[in-house]
Write a protein that holds these residues in place. Structure first.
Motif, short mmCIF file in Angstrom:
data_model
loop_
_atom_site.label_atom_id
_atom_site.label_comp_id
_atom_site.label_asym_id
_atom_site.label_seq_id
_atom_site.Cartn_x
_atom_site.Cartn_y
_atom_site.Cartn_z
N LEU A 12 0.84 -1.17 0.04
CA LEU A 12 0.02 0.10 -0.19
C LEU A 12 1.12 0.97 -0.20
O LEU A 12 1.75 1.32 0.71
N TRP A 13 0.70 2.22 -0.74
CA TRP A 13 1.51 3.42 -1.05
C TRP A 13 0.68 4.62 -0.84
O TRP A 13 -0.09 5.28 -1.75
N SER A 14 0.30 4.69 0.47
CA SER A 14 -0.39 5.86 0.82
C SER A 14 -0.12 6.46 2.07
O SER A 14 0.75 6.14 2.86
N LYS A 15 -0.47 7.76 2.31
CA LYS A 15 0.16 8.45 3.52
C LYS A 15 -1.02 8.20 4.80
O LYS A 15 -2.11 8.58 4.52
N ALA A 16 -0.68 7.51 5.62
CA ALA A 16 -1.41 7.14 6.77
C ALA A 16 -0.78 7.64 8.15
O ALA A 16 0.12 7.91 8.27
N ASP A 17 -1.75 8.19 9.02
CA ASP A 17 -1.30 8.64 10.44
C ASP A 17 -2.38 8.18 11.43
O ASP A 17 -3.49 7.93 10.80
N VAL A 18 -2.32 8.50 12.81
CA VAL A 18 -3.02 8.02 13.82
C VAL A 18 -3.55 9.38 14.32
O VAL A 18 -2.78 10.11 14.73
N PHE A 19 -4.73 9.59 14.45
CA PHE A 19 -5.26 10.94 15.13
C PHE A 19 -5.93 10.49 16.24
O PHE A 19 -6.55 9.47 16.13
N LEU A 20 -5.85 11.39 17.41
CA LEU A 20 -6.49 11.03 18.50
C LEU A 20 -7.58 12.28 18.80
O LEU A 20 -7.24 13.45 18.77
N ARG A 21 -8.75 11.88 19.05
CA ARG A 21 -9.87 12.92 19.26
C ARG A 21 -9.95 13.09 21.08
O ARG A 21 -10.08 12.05 21.60
N ASP A 22 -10.10 14.33 21.52
CA ASP A 22 -10.07 14.56 22.78
C ASP A 22 -11.40 14.13 23.60
O ASP A 22 -11.39 13.73 24.66
N LYS A 23 -12.50 13.77 22.66
CA LYS A 23 -13.56 13.35 23.26
C LYS A 23 -14.15 12.55 22.25
O LYS A 23 -14.05 12.94 21.04
N ALA A 24 -15.20 11.69 22.68
CA ALA A 24 -16.08 10.98 21.64
C ALA A 24 -17.12 11.72 20.88
O ALA A 24 -18.16 11.42 21.07
N PRO A 26 -18.21 14.43 17.37
CA PRO A 26 -17.64 15.16 16.12
C PRO A 26 -16.96 16.32 16.18
O PRO A 26 -16.09 16.85 15.71
N SER A 27 -17.60 17.06 17.55
CA SER A 27 -17.03 18.34 17.92
C SER A 27 -15.49 18.38 18.52
O SER A 27 -15.11 19.42 18.79
N GLY A 28 -15.09 17.15 18.89
CA GLY A 28 -13.87 16.84 19.46
C GLY A 28 -12.66 17.35 18.88
O GLY A 28 -12.71 17.42 17.44
N THR A 29 -11.73 17.99 19.37
CA THR A 29 -10.63 18.31 18.90
C THR A 29 -9.71 17.16 18.52
O THR A 29 -9.40 16.47 19.24
N GLU A 30 -9.15 17.05 17.25
CA GLU A 30 -8.35 15.96 16.98
C GLU A 30 -6.94 16.34 16.59
O GLU A 30 -6.72 17.65 16.33
#
Length: 176
Positions: A12-24, A26-30
């Motif tokens: 797989l040749w894609s750009k992948a990263d892991v994001f963490l959201r501060d709360k569960a 959609p308005s949570g900051t990631e």
């Protein structure tokens, strides 16, 4: 794109990263927790698992992936751990030689804090063969296409003495 063939290492040749959201929500900051390693380069990430207490994340990541790279010689998959409280990201097996000696994927936390994962390292199997006076070689998949991904465990600190092979299949022990 065709579905992944789980008997083969992923190409797989894609750009992948892991994001963490501060709360569960959609308005949570990631925030991107792998950007400090991946930067603008292409990395692949898979198999995210959360510790029982929710304070740590473990996953497999490899890279950087290069456009002119040989398809049969991609960077190896390594196990990475992110400590949410300390905001620290580290490769679990710190020793470069050991980490690059095989592919490590599908990590998960065990109740006692150790990490179970599947790997092509097969160090214990090779040692047994050498003890029997044979040459140490990788157990291959049934079609002899690639080394089998077999189950291993290690301490969360990734110490070399704690890495143990726990299965000896000639087939993949994927997706624990």
């Amino acid at each position: 794109r065709d579905a992944d063939d789980l008997t083969q290492q992923r190409d797989l040749w894609s750009k992948a990263d892991v994001f963490l959201r501060d709360k569960a929500s959609p308005s949570g900051t990631e925030r991107n927790i792998t950007a400090r390693i991946t930067g603008n380069n292409f990395y692949d990430v898979r198999d995210l698992n959360v510790s029982v207490d929710g304070r740590k994340l473990v996953f497999a990541m490899r890279g950087p992936l290069m456009a002119n790279q040989q398809e049969d010689d991609p960077p190896t998959w390594n196990i990475w751990e992110y400590d949410v409280t300390a905001d620290q990201l580290r490769r679990v097996i710190a020793d470069d030689v050991t980490a690059e000696a095989g592919h490590d994927v599908s990590p998960a936390y065990l109740p006692d804090g150790r990490i179970v994962f599947v790997s092509t390292h097969q160090r214990d199997a090779k040692a047994i063969l050498i003890d029997e006076g044979k040459s140490g070689f990788d157990a291959q998949t049934e079609d002899f296409d690639e080394p089998a991904f077999v189950m291993h465990t290690m301490a969360a600190d990734g110490s070399l003495a704690s890495i143990h092979q726990t299965s000896y299949n000639q087939s993949h022990d994927r997706d624990l």
